[in-house]
Design a protein around this motif. Structure first.
Motif, PDB file in Angstrom:
ATOM      1  N   ASP A 159      -3.916   1.620  -1.514  1.00 59.04           N
ATOM      2  CA  ASP A 159      -4.326   0.692  -0.451  1.00 59.04           C
ATOM      3  C   ASP A 159      -4.207  -0.761  -0.879  1.00 59.04           C
ATOM      4  N   ALA A 204       0.832  -1.204   0.000  1.00 55.18           N
ATOM      5  CA  ALA A 204       0.000   0.000   0.000  1.00 55.18           C
ATOM      6  C   ALA A 204       0.867   1.254   0.000  1.00 55.18           C
ATOM      7  N   ASP A 205       0.272   2.356  -0.460  1.00 61.06           N
ATOM      8  CA  ASP A 205       0.936   3.664  -0.500  1.00 61.06           C
ATOM      9  C   ASP A 205       2.271   3.566  -1.231  1.00 61.06           C
TER      10      ASP A 205
END
Length: 410
Positions: free
Chosen positions: A144, A51-52
């Motif tokens: 995400d 994620a990110d």
């Protein structure tokens, strides 16, 4: 006069926004055009999603055109994955892009797209032209992402990663991590003349480029793409659909050729010819696969490709004596399989890669000049020799079974 805008205009291959006004419909006499795959890489599992995370992926186009589109794949995900931002630009050096080349891609007009598990998403066309032989850079952000990630493990190309969304930035500073895989991206297409087609190379680690020089595009399909650009034929695009360790019959290192044929080859626009160069991993695995088993697999691949209207070129399996899994029984299977490929008439044409690679004084071994040292995979010179041996006219042939003997590659 000088300045960034002038220098940008002089750069070959930069994506340019079309500025010529359109003629009225009645005055137009434009030739028919269609989409053709200009780059491809087989989708597979590449570990856990992060994620990110932003990825800056460097790929090489084969055929030029306009209206560039990319395909994002979540084929092996177990949940939806959202791409919060996606851009396409031109590599300057490393993670740095040519100033002014980085442009946002949209999906159905939206700046982000969520791809369900097992699905793909095709971007909207990007106005302007992308040249052949261009180092295209696709930057994407997964805000995400979780679960299994889809991509292509062995890229033989340095790409980049960063924490947070840096997809719109053209500088290299945020891209502090290097990666040797392509994440989520599995195809790039362009629009070009309707007479232009592509060849998709369905293969294993040799096609994938293992032991060729990283970042130099010296896989044998890359050399083939260079030949096609310089030739006068209509097949100009090349999609490299090799997976290291892949087999014709059994899943393992990626899904088998039989199980991934539709997604990795037949689903790409403009593919006219399927080039099958697989089988050594089935043979050397010592799982009881016989020549008859492998021949039946080749027949199924060819029948399905022909049913889809594609031409099929078959390549003989190269020598691998000296590799740890070689033995006389495996060699006997290889010889029987190669006799089938050469003489059965199943394929529309044959590329005799065994003849190219084998040592004339010990034909069960790869020629030392082409051997990277493991006695199975060719070095850069061997990769080029394979590509140079392909009869370009054989890639132009019409799909469907042919009467008589197969055409040998010249």
């Amino acid at each position: 006069m000088s300045g960034p805008s002038v220098r940008l205009g002089r750069l070959i291959g930069v994506l340019l926004v079309a500025s010529v006004p359109q003629l009225p419909a009645a005055a137009q006499a434009a030739p028919a055009r269609h989409d053709v795959v200009t780059w491809g890489a087989s989708a597979d599992l590449v570990g856990a999603a992060v994620a990110d995370r932003s990825y800056r992926l460097v790929v090489r186009t084969s055929v030029g055109g306009d209206q560039l589109r990319i395909r994002l794949s979540n084929a092996f995900g177990d949940r939806p994955v959202t791409f919060g931002s996606v851009h396409a630009g031109v590599q300057r050096a490393g993670a740095a892009l040519v100033p002014g080349s980085n442009r946002r891609l949209t999906f159905g007009g939206a700046r982000s797209v969520t791809v369900p598990a097992g699905a793909t998403a095709l971007s909207d066309p990007l106005p302007g032209r992308a040249a052949a032989g261009l180092n295209l850079v696709v930057s994407l952000y997964t805000p995400d992402a979780a679960g299994p990630a889809t991509g292509h493990g062995m890229a033989m190309q340095t790409s980049y990663a960063a924490r947070g969304d840096h997809t719109a930035e053209e500088g290299a500073a945020p891209w502090t991590d290097t990666v040797g895989s392509w994440f989520y991206l599995d195809a790039v297409t362009v629009r070009t003349s309707a007479t232009t087609g592509a060849v998709a190379a369905l293969g294993d680690s040799i096609t994938d480029g293992w032991q060729s020089s990283t970042d130099l595009n010296r896989r044998w399909p890359d050399y083939l793409a260079r030949r096609l650009r310089a030739a006068a034929g209509t097949v100009r695009g090349v999609a490299n659909e090799g997976i290291s360790g892949n087999k014709v019959l059994a899943d393992g290192a990626g899904q088998s050729a039989l199980n991934r044929l539709e997604r990795d080859v037949l689903s790409h626009p403009g593919v006219r010819t399927v080039f099958v160069f697989e089988g050594v991993n089935d043979i050397k695995a010592h799982t009881g696969v016989t020549a008859a088993d492998l021949i039946a697999g080749y027949r199924r691949l060819t029948e399905r490709a022909h049913a889809a209207g594609k031409c099929v070129v078959g390549a003989t399996v190269g020598p691998f004596k000296g590799w740890a899994e070689w033995d006389p029984a495996a060699e006997a299977v290889r010889q029987e399989v190669n006799a089938f490929i050469r003489n059965s008439g199943t394929f529309d044409a044959v590329a005799d890669f065994d003849r190219v690679l084998r040592n004339p004084y010990d034909p069960e071994r790869i020629m030392p000049f082409f051997d990277n040292g493991d006695h199975l995979h060719p070095n850069d010179k061997g990769m080029q020799a394979l590509a140079d041996s392909v009869g370009l006219q054989s890639l132009e042939c019409a799909a469907g079974p042919r009467a008589g003997a197969p055409a040998a590659a010249r």
